[in-house]
Design a protein around this motif. Structure first.
Motif, PDB file in Angstrom:
ATOM      1  N   CYS A   4      65.998  66.942  27.796  1.00 15.47           N
ATOM      2  CA  CYS A   4      65.608  66.437  28.828  1.00 15.47           C
ATOM      3  C   CYS A   4      64.608  65.096  27.531  1.00 15.47           C
ATOM      4  CB  CYS A   4      65.017  66.610  29.544  1.00 15.47           C
ATOM      5  SG  CYS A   4      64.905  65.225  30.881  1.00 15.47           S
ATOM      6  N   PRO A   5      65.125  64.232  27.553  1.00 13.71           N
ATOM      7  CA  PRO A   5      64.019  62.889  26.677  1.00 13.71           C
ATOM      8  C   PRO A   5      62.521  62.266  27.706  1.00 13.71           C
ATOM      9  CG  PRO A   5      65.884  61.736  27.333  1.00 13.71           C
ATOM     10  CD  PRO A   5      65.975  63.275  27.824  1.00 13.71           C
TER      11      PRO A   5
ATOM     12  N   MET B 278      69.272  66.015  39.772  1.00 16.22           N
ATOM     13  CA  MET B 278      68.528  65.434  39.090  1.00 16.22           C
ATOM     14  C   MET B 278      68.060  64.017  40.769  1.00 16.22           C
ATOM     15  SD  MET B 278      66.691  67.707  37.575  1.00 16.22           S
ATOM     16  CE  MET B 278      64.990  66.444  37.059  1.00 16.22           C
TER      17      MET B 278
ATOM     18  N   CYS C 163      62.502  61.631  36.353  1.00 17.36           N
ATOM     19  CA  CYS C 163      64.328  61.487  35.988  1.00 17.36           C
ATOM     20  C   CYS C 163      64.691  60.554  35.524  1.00 17.36           C
ATOM     21  CB  CYS C 163      65.147  62.370  36.589  1.00 17.36           C
ATOM     22  SG  CYS C 163      67.071  62.188  36.483  1.00 17.36           S
ATOM     23  N   PHE C 164      65.475  59.098  33.963  1.00 21.92           N
ATOM     24  CA  PHE C 164      65.787  58.528  34.513  1.00 21.92           C
ATOM     25  C   PHE C 164      67.584  58.201  34.559  1.00 21.92           C
ATOM     26  CE2 PHE C 164      64.909  57.153  29.479  1.00 21.92           C
ATOM     27  CZ  PHE C 164      65.606  58.594  29.319  1.00 21.92           C
TER      28      PHE C 164
HETATM   29  S1  SF4 Z   1      68.091  64.444  30.593  1.00 24.40           S
HETATM   30 FE1  SF4 Z   1      65.794  64.021  31.924  1.00 24.40          FE
HETATM   31  S2  SF4 Z   1      66.144  62.114  32.331  1.00 24.40           S
HETATM   32 FE2  SF4 Z   1      68.546  62.070  31.874  1.00 24.40          FE
HETATM   33  S3  SF4 Z   1      69.360  61.975  33.501  1.00 24.40           S
HETATM   34 FE3  SF4 Z   1      68.931  64.773  32.923  1.00 24.40          FE
HETATM   35  S4  SF4 Z   1      67.179  64.676  34.338  1.00 24.40           S
HETATM   36 FE4  SF4 Z   1      67.323  63.330  34.458  1.00 24.40          FE
END
Ligand code: SF4
Ligand code: SF4
Length: 381
Positions: A82-83, A52, A28-29
Protein backbone atom coordinates in the motif's frame (compact mmCIF):
# COMPACT_ATOMS: atom_id res chain seq x y z
CA UNK A 1 -27.27 3.00 -14.62
CA UNK A 2 -25.39 2.71 -11.32
CA UNK A 3 -27.45 2.06 -8.17
CA UNK A 4 -27.99 4.95 -5.78
CA UNK A 5 -26.80 4.32 -2.25
CA UNK A 6 -27.73 6.57 0.66
CA UNK A 7 -24.58 7.04 2.76
CA UNK A 8 -25.28 7.03 6.51
CA UNK A 9 -21.86 7.08 8.16
CA UNK A 10 -21.45 5.65 11.65
CA UNK A 11 -18.67 7.72 13.21
CA UNK A 12 -18.57 5.61 16.38
CA UNK A 13 -17.91 2.57 14.23
CA UNK A 14 -14.85 4.23 12.60
CA UNK A 15 -13.47 5.05 16.05
CA UNK A 16 -13.97 1.51 17.32
CA UNK A 17 -12.37 -0.04 14.23
CA UNK A 18 -9.43 2.35 14.70
CA UNK A 19 -9.05 1.23 18.32
CA UNK A 20 -8.98 -2.42 17.21
CA UNK A 21 -5.98 -1.87 14.90
CA UNK A 22 -7.56 -0.13 11.90
CA UNK A 23 -6.30 3.34 12.80
CA UNK A 24 -4.81 3.96 9.34
CA UNK A 25 -8.05 3.40 7.44
CA UNK A 26 -8.44 7.12 6.67
CA UNK A 27 -5.08 7.25 4.90
CA UNK A 28 -6.53 5.26 1.98
CA UNK A 29 -6.76 7.26 -1.26
CA UNK A 30 -8.46 4.40 -3.15
CA UNK A 31 -5.69 3.59 -5.59
CA UNK A 32 -6.71 -0.13 -5.63
CA UNK A 33 -3.13 -1.41 -5.40
CA UNK A 34 -4.22 -3.63 -2.51
CA UNK A 35 -6.95 -5.34 -4.54
CA UNK A 36 -4.52 -5.92 -7.39
CA UNK A 37 -1.75 -7.42 -5.25
CA UNK A 38 -4.01 -9.52 -3.02
CA UNK A 39 -3.26 -13.06 -4.21
CA UNK A 40 -6.66 -14.46 -3.28
CA UNK A 41 -9.02 -11.65 -4.19
CA UNK A 42 -11.55 -12.59 -6.94
CA UNK A 43 -11.54 -10.75 -10.28
CA UNK A 44 -15.09 -9.45 -9.85
CA UNK A 45 -15.75 -7.10 -6.93
CA UNK A 46 -12.26 -7.69 -5.51
CA UNK A 47 -11.20 -6.86 -1.96
CA UNK A 48 -9.89 -5.10 0.13
CA UNK A 49 -10.22 -1.68 -1.58
CA UNK A 50 -14.02 -1.61 -1.42
CA UNK A 51 -13.87 -2.57 2.28
CA UNK A 52 -11.37 0.25 2.89
CA UNK A 53 -13.77 2.74 1.30
CA UNK A 54 -16.78 1.41 3.21
CA UNK A 55 -14.90 1.33 6.54
CA UNK A 56 -13.46 4.83 6.01
CA UNK A 57 -16.94 6.16 5.31
CA UNK A 58 -18.38 4.42 8.37
CA UNK A 59 -20.71 2.17 6.34
CA UNK A 60 -20.90 -0.34 9.12
CA UNK A 61 -23.65 -2.67 7.88
CA UNK A 62 -22.31 -2.78 4.37
CA UNK A 63 -18.81 -3.83 5.35
CA UNK A 64 -19.59 -6.10 8.31
CA UNK A 65 -22.15 -8.15 6.41
CA UNK A 66 -19.80 -8.94 3.56
CA UNK A 67 -18.29 -12.42 3.28
CA UNK A 68 -15.18 -10.81 1.79
CA UNK A 69 -13.80 -9.54 5.11
CA UNK A 70 -13.61 -13.21 6.13
CA UNK A 71 -12.07 -14.43 2.88
CA UNK A 72 -8.98 -12.34 3.65
CA UNK A 73 -6.33 -14.52 5.34
CA UNK A 74 -4.49 -11.58 6.91
CA UNK A 75 -1.27 -12.39 5.04
CA UNK A 76 -0.36 -8.69 4.94
CA UNK A 77 0.77 -8.59 1.28
CA UNK A 78 -1.58 -5.67 0.58
CA UNK A 79 -0.31 -3.72 3.59
CA UNK A 80 3.28 -4.15 2.44
CA UNK A 81 2.43 -2.76 -1.01
CA UNK A 82 0.00 0.00 0.00
CA UNK A 83 1.59 3.32 -1.08
CA UNK A 84 -0.20 5.23 1.67
CA UNK A 85 0.57 2.95 4.62
CA UNK A 86 -3.16 2.49 5.19
CA UNK A 87 -2.54 -1.11 6.36
CA UNK A 88 -5.58 -2.69 4.64
CA UNK A 89 -4.73 -6.15 6.02
CA UNK A 90 -4.86 -4.79 9.57
CA UNK A 91 -8.06 -2.84 8.87
CA UNK A 92 -9.75 -6.03 7.69
CA UNK A 93 -8.54 -7.85 10.82
CA UNK A 94 -10.03 -5.06 12.96
CA UNK A 95 -13.30 -5.30 11.02
CA UNK A 96 -13.48 -9.04 11.70
CA UNK A 97 -12.98 -8.50 15.43
CA UNK A 98 -15.71 -5.87 15.44
CA UNK A 99 -18.00 -8.12 13.37
CA UNK A 100 -17.76 -11.01 15.82
CA UNK A 101 -19.32 -8.93 18.62
CA UNK A 102 -21.84 -7.37 16.22
CA UNK A 103 -23.25 -10.76 15.15
CA UNK A 104 -24.17 -11.60 18.78
CA UNK A 105 -25.13 -8.09 19.87
CA UNK A 106 -28.83 -8.87 20.37
CA UNK A 107 -27.91 -10.92 23.47
CA UNK A 108 -26.57 -8.39 25.96
CA UNK A 109 -24.38 -10.78 28.06
CA UNK A 110 -22.71 -11.96 24.84
CA UNK A 111 -22.12 -8.39 23.73
CA UNK A 112 -20.67 -7.47 27.14
CA UNK A 113 -18.38 -10.49 27.12
CA UNK A 114 -17.24 -9.64 23.59
CA UNK A 115 -16.24 -6.17 24.77
CA UNK A 116 -14.36 -7.64 27.75
CA UNK A 117 -12.47 -10.19 25.63
CA UNK A 118 -11.06 -7.37 23.52
CA UNK A 119 -10.25 -5.09 26.46
CA UNK A 120 -6.87 -5.65 28.18
CA UNK A 121 -8.18 -4.09 31.41
CA UNK A 122 -10.75 -6.91 31.68
CA UNK A 123 -8.17 -9.72 31.45
CA UNK A 124 -7.74 -10.21 35.24
CA UNK A 125 -11.52 -10.53 35.61
CA UNK A 126 -11.74 -12.99 32.71
CA UNK A 127 -9.02 -15.15 34.27
CA UNK A 128 -10.56 -14.91 37.74
CA UNK A 129 -13.96 -16.19 36.51
CA UNK A 130 -12.86 -19.83 35.89
CA UNK A 131 -10.62 -19.82 39.01
CA UNK A 132 -13.56 -18.80 41.22
CA UNK A 133 -15.98 -21.22 39.52
CA UNK A 134 -13.59 -24.16 39.94
CA UNK A 135 -12.77 -23.43 43.58
CA UNK A 136 -16.29 -22.55 44.74
CA UNK A 137 -18.02 -25.40 42.91
CA UNK A 138 -15.24 -27.80 43.94
CA UNK A 139 -15.59 -26.92 47.63
CA UNK A 140 -19.40 -27.04 47.55
CA UNK A 141 -19.49 -30.47 45.87
CA UNK A 142 -16.43 -31.86 47.69
CA UNK A 143 -14.90 -32.77 44.31
CA UNK A 144 -11.82 -30.59 44.88
CA UNK A 145 -9.14 -31.97 47.19
CA UNK A 146 -6.25 -29.59 47.94
CA UNK A 147 -4.23 -32.39 49.61
CA UNK A 148 -4.72 -35.45 47.43
CA UNK A 149 -3.54 -38.67 49.10
CA UNK A 150 -1.10 -41.26 47.76
CA UNK A 151 2.36 -41.25 46.25
CA UNK A 152 1.18 -41.39 42.66
CA UNK A 153 0.37 -38.05 41.03
CA UNK A 154 -3.14 -38.31 39.64
CA UNK A 155 -4.70 -35.00 38.60
CA UNK A 156 -8.21 -36.40 38.96
CA UNK A 157 -7.53 -36.83 42.71
CA UNK A 158 -7.02 -33.07 42.94
CA UNK A 159 -9.78 -31.89 40.57
CA UNK A 160 -12.24 -34.72 40.12
CA UNK A 161 -13.04 -35.53 36.49
CA UNK A 162 -16.70 -35.01 37.42
CA UNK A 163 -15.93 -31.46 38.55
CA UNK A 164 -14.01 -30.71 35.36
CA UNK A 165 -16.82 -32.01 33.15
CA UNK A 166 -19.51 -30.35 35.27
CA UNK A 167 -17.87 -27.05 34.28
CA UNK A 168 -16.51 -27.77 30.80
CA UNK A 169 -19.69 -29.30 29.33
CA UNK A 170 -21.86 -26.21 30.11
CA UNK A 171 -18.93 -24.04 28.95
CA UNK A 172 -18.89 -25.80 25.58
CA UNK A 173 -22.71 -25.54 25.32
CA UNK A 174 -22.37 -21.79 26.01
CA UNK A 175 -19.78 -21.48 23.22
CA UNK A 176 -21.96 -23.48 20.81
CA UNK A 177 -24.96 -21.21 21.58
CA UNK A 178 -22.88 -18.06 20.97
CA UNK A 179 -21.57 -19.44 17.69
CA UNK A 180 -25.04 -20.61 16.61
CA UNK A 181 -26.53 -17.15 17.14
CA UNK A 182 -23.56 -15.41 15.53
CA UNK A 183 -23.59 -17.70 12.50
CA UNK A 184 -27.35 -17.38 12.01
CA UNK A 185 -27.04 -13.59 11.86
CA UNK A 186 -23.84 -13.71 9.85
CA UNK A 187 -25.17 -16.03 7.14
CA UNK A 188 -28.51 -14.20 6.86
CA UNK A 189 -26.90 -10.77 6.53
CA UNK A 190 -24.12 -12.04 4.27
CA UNK A 191 -26.74 -13.45 1.89
CA UNK A 192 -28.77 -10.22 1.87
CA UNK A 193 -25.56 -8.36 1.11
CA UNK A 194 -24.59 -10.77 -1.69
CA UNK A 195 -28.05 -10.52 -3.30
CA UNK A 196 -27.97 -6.71 -3.18
CA UNK A 197 -24.47 -6.58 -4.67
CA UNK A 198 -25.31 -9.16 -7.35
CA UNK A 199 -22.68 -11.62 -6.06
CA UNK A 200 -25.10 -14.54 -6.26
CA UNK A 201 -28.17 -15.66 -8.21
CA UNK A 202 -29.38 -17.98 -5.45
CA UNK A 203 -32.41 -16.34 -3.88
CA UNK A 204 -33.07 -18.62 -0.90
CA UNK A 205 -30.53 -19.69 1.66
CA UNK A 206 -29.84 -23.42 1.63
CA UNK A 207 -28.10 -24.56 4.86
CA UNK A 208 -27.47 -28.05 3.45
CA UNK A 209 -25.84 -26.51 0.38
CA UNK A 210 -23.62 -24.33 2.60
CA UNK A 211 -22.60 -27.37 4.67
CA UNK A 212 -21.74 -29.16 1.41
CA UNK A 213 -19.70 -26.12 0.41
CA UNK A 214 -17.83 -26.27 3.73
CA UNK A 215 -17.11 -29.99 3.33
CA UNK A 216 -15.81 -29.41 -0.22
CA UNK A 217 -13.53 -26.61 1.04
CA UNK A 218 -12.08 -28.44 4.06
CA UNK A 219 -9.11 -30.09 2.23
CA UNK A 220 -7.98 -26.70 0.84
CA UNK A 221 -8.36 -25.11 4.29
CA UNK A 222 -6.33 -27.88 5.93
CA UNK A 223 -3.61 -27.59 3.27
CA UNK A 224 -3.62 -23.78 3.69
CA UNK A 225 -3.89 -23.39 -0.10
CA UNK A 226 -5.01 -19.74 0.12
CA UNK A 227 -2.42 -18.84 2.75
CA UNK A 228 0.29 -20.36 0.57
CA UNK A 229 -0.63 -17.99 -2.27
CA UNK A 230 0.76 -15.09 -0.20
CA UNK A 231 4.12 -13.79 -1.27
CA UNK A 232 5.60 -11.32 1.25
CA UNK A 233 4.56 -13.19 4.38
CA UNK A 234 4.33 -16.79 3.29
CA UNK A 235 6.36 -18.01 6.29
CA UNK A 236 3.38 -17.27 8.51
CA UNK A 237 1.59 -20.21 6.91
CA UNK A 238 3.78 -22.81 8.67
CA UNK A 239 3.20 -21.35 12.15
CA UNK A 240 -0.53 -21.01 11.45
CA UNK A 241 -0.70 -24.61 10.25
CA UNK A 242 1.11 -25.91 13.36
CA UNK A 243 -1.32 -24.12 15.67
CA UNK A 244 -4.34 -25.33 13.67
CA UNK A 245 -3.11 -28.95 13.61
CA UNK A 246 -2.24 -28.69 17.32
CA UNK A 247 -5.81 -27.67 18.15
CA UNK A 248 -7.32 -30.33 15.88
CA UNK A 249 -5.10 -33.05 17.39
CA UNK A 250 -5.94 -32.03 20.96
CA UNK A 251 -9.68 -31.90 20.16
CA UNK A 252 -9.45 -35.50 18.84
CA UNK A 253 -7.53 -36.61 21.94
CA UNK A 254 -10.09 -34.99 24.27
CA UNK A 255 -12.95 -36.69 22.41
CA UNK A 256 -11.27 -40.13 22.58
CA UNK A 257 -10.42 -39.85 26.29
CA UNK A 258 -13.98 -38.67 27.03
CA UNK A 259 -15.37 -41.83 25.40
CA UNK A 260 -12.74 -44.06 27.06
CA UNK A 261 -13.56 -42.61 30.49
CA UNK A 262 -17.35 -42.55 30.36
CA UNK A 263 -17.92 -45.37 27.88
CA UNK A 264 -15.35 -47.88 29.18
CA UNK A 265 -14.67 -46.56 32.71
CA UNK A 266 -10.89 -46.48 32.07
CA UNK A 267 -9.33 -43.73 34.16
CA UNK A 268 -6.03 -41.90 33.54
CA UNK A 269 -3.18 -41.34 33.76
CA UNK A 270 -2.72 -43.26 30.52
CA UNK A 271 0.51 -44.98 29.45
CA UNK A 272 3.04 -43.00 27.45
CA UNK A 273 3.05 -45.92 25.00
CA UNK A 274 -0.62 -45.32 24.20
CA UNK A 275 -0.90 -43.97 20.59
CA UNK A 276 -3.51 -41.43 21.73
CA UNK A 277 -0.92 -40.10 24.18
CA UNK A 278 1.55 -39.75 21.29
CA UNK A 279 -1.03 -37.74 19.39
CA UNK A 280 -1.58 -35.58 22.51
CA UNK A 281 2.16 -34.96 22.92
CA UNK A 282 2.80 -34.22 19.24
CA UNK A 283 -0.21 -31.86 19.13
CA UNK A 284 0.93 -30.10 22.31
CA UNK A 285 4.43 -29.59 20.91
CA UNK A 286 2.96 -28.31 17.60
CA UNK A 287 0.78 -25.84 19.50
CA UNK A 288 3.72 -24.53 21.57
CA UNK A 289 6.17 -24.24 18.65
CA UNK A 290 3.52 -22.78 16.31
CA UNK A 291 2.51 -20.10 18.82
CA UNK A 292 6.15 -19.20 19.58
CA UNK A 293 6.77 -18.81 15.83
CA UNK A 294 3.67 -16.62 15.52
CA UNK A 295 4.87 -14.51 18.43
CA UNK A 296 8.33 -14.17 16.90
CA UNK A 297 6.96 -13.23 13.46
CA UNK A 298 4.61 -10.62 14.89
CA UNK A 299 7.39 -9.07 17.00
CA UNK A 300 9.69 -8.97 13.95
CA UNK A 301 7.09 -7.29 11.70
CA UNK A 302 7.45 -3.67 12.70
CA UNK A 303 5.27 -2.53 9.75
CA UNK A 304 2.33 -4.64 10.92
CA UNK A 305 -0.10 -3.28 13.49
CA UNK A 306 -0.44 -5.57 16.50
CA UNK A 307 -3.09 -4.86 19.08
CA UNK A 308 -4.29 -6.58 22.21
CA UNK A 309 -6.59 -8.93 20.21
CA UNK A 310 -3.52 -10.37 18.43
CA UNK A 311 -1.51 -10.88 21.63
CA UNK A 312 -4.51 -12.40 23.41
CA UNK A 313 -5.01 -14.87 20.57
CA UNK A 314 -1.36 -15.98 20.46
CA UNK A 315 -0.98 -15.82 24.26
CA UNK A 316 -3.93 -18.14 24.86
CA UNK A 317 -2.66 -20.71 22.34
CA UNK A 318 0.80 -20.63 23.94
CA UNK A 319 -0.57 -20.76 27.49
CA UNK A 320 -2.74 -23.75 26.62
CA UNK A 321 0.10 -25.66 24.98
CA UNK A 322 2.71 -24.83 27.64
CA UNK A 323 0.48 -25.51 30.64
CA UNK A 324 -0.64 -28.83 29.12
CA UNK A 325 2.92 -29.97 28.41
CA UNK A 326 4.24 -28.79 31.79
CA UNK A 327 1.40 -30.55 33.63
CA UNK A 328 2.52 -33.78 32.00
CA UNK A 329 6.25 -33.20 32.47
CA UNK A 330 6.00 -32.25 36.15
CA UNK A 331 3.82 -35.32 36.77
CA UNK A 332 6.42 -37.59 35.16
CA UNK A 333 9.15 -35.85 37.19
CA UNK A 334 7.23 -36.57 40.41
CA UNK A 335 6.73 -32.87 41.27
CA UNK A 336 3.23 -33.28 42.74
CA UNK A 337 2.47 -29.78 44.13
CA UNK A 338 3.79 -27.99 41.06
CA UNK A 339 2.01 -30.38 38.71
CA UNK A 340 -1.36 -29.85 40.46
CA UNK A 341 -0.90 -26.08 40.36
CA UNK A 342 -0.03 -26.03 36.63
CA UNK A 343 -2.98 -28.33 35.98
CA UNK A 344 -5.23 -25.78 37.69
CA UNK A 345 -3.84 -23.06 35.41
CA UNK A 346 -4.34 -25.34 32.40
CA UNK A 347 -8.02 -25.81 33.30
CA UNK A 348 -8.44 -22.04 33.52
CA UNK A 349 -7.02 -21.67 30.01
CA UNK A 350 -9.21 -24.47 28.64
CA UNK A 351 -12.27 -22.76 30.15
CA UNK A 352 -11.13 -19.48 28.53
CA UNK A 353 -10.77 -21.27 25.20
CA UNK A 354 -14.35 -22.56 25.34
CA UNK A 355 -16.15 -19.54 26.76
CA UNK A 356 -14.23 -16.62 25.25
CA UNK A 357 -13.39 -17.99 21.78
CA UNK A 358 -16.74 -17.04 20.14
CA UNK A 359 -15.84 -13.39 20.87
CA UNK A 360 -12.10 -13.39 20.20
CA UNK A 361 -9.92 -13.37 17.13
CA UNK A 362 -9.84 -17.18 17.30
CA UNK A 363 -13.51 -17.17 16.18
CA UNK A 364 -12.17 -16.70 12.65
CA UNK A 365 -11.69 -20.49 12.55
CA UNK A 366 -15.47 -20.82 12.44
CA UNK A 367 -16.58 -17.65 10.61
CA UNK A 368 -13.99 -17.90 7.84
CA UNK A 369 -14.80 -21.57 7.25
CA UNK A 370 -18.52 -20.74 6.95
CA UNK A 371 -17.81 -17.76 4.66
CA UNK A 372 -15.72 -20.01 2.39
CA UNK A 373 -18.50 -22.65 2.41
CA UNK A 374 -21.12 -19.98 1.66
CA UNK A 375 -19.06 -18.67 -1.26
CA UNK A 376 -18.65 -22.17 -2.62
CA UNK A 377 -22.42 -22.75 -2.45
CA UNK A 378 -23.45 -19.32 -3.70
CA UNK A 379 -21.12 -19.40 -6.70
CA UNK A 380 -19.56 -16.02 -5.82
CA UNK A 381 -19.35 -14.13 -9.08
S1 SF4 B 1 -3.45 0.25 -1.62
FE1 SF4 B 1 -3.73 1.50 0.19
S2 SF4 B 1 -4.34 3.50 -0.56
FE2 SF4 B 1 -4.59 2.08 -2.26
S3 SF4 B 1 -6.76 1.45 -2.10
FE3 SF4 B 1 -5.57 -0.04 -0.97
S4 SF4 B 1 -5.58 0.69 1.14
FE4 SF4 B 1 -6.20 2.38 -0.16
S1 SF4 C 1 -4.14 -9.34 4.01
FE1 SF4 C 1 -3.59 -10.72 2.33
S2 SF4 C 1 -5.48 -11.87 1.95
FE2 SF4 C 1 -6.05 -10.10 3.16
S3 SF4 C 1 -6.67 -8.58 1.66
FE3 SF4 C 1 -4.51 -8.23 2.11
S4 SF4 C 1 -3.38 -9.37 0.56
FE4 SF4 C 1 -5.51 -10.13 0.56
Amino acid sequence: MADNYLVEPDVGFIKEVSALGGQDVKKCFQCATCSVVCPISPDTQPFPRKEMIAAGWGLKDRVLNSADIWLCHNCGDCSTKCPRGAQPGDVLAALRTYAVSEYVSEVKPFQKLAKMVNDPKALPVLLAIPAVIFIVLGLITGLLDFTPEGEEIVHAHFFSTWLVDMIMIPASIFAAAAFALGLKNFVTRMHENALRDGKTDKKDLDPVGIVRGIITSVPAIIRHDKFNECTENRERSTAHMMVLFGFIGLAIVTGIFFVVLYGFQIHGPYSQLNPVKWLANVSGVALVIGSILMLKQRLAKSDQISTYKDWYHIGLALALGLSGMLTEMTRLAGMGGLSYFIYFLHLMFVFSLFVYTPFSKLAHLVYRTVAIGYNEWSGRK
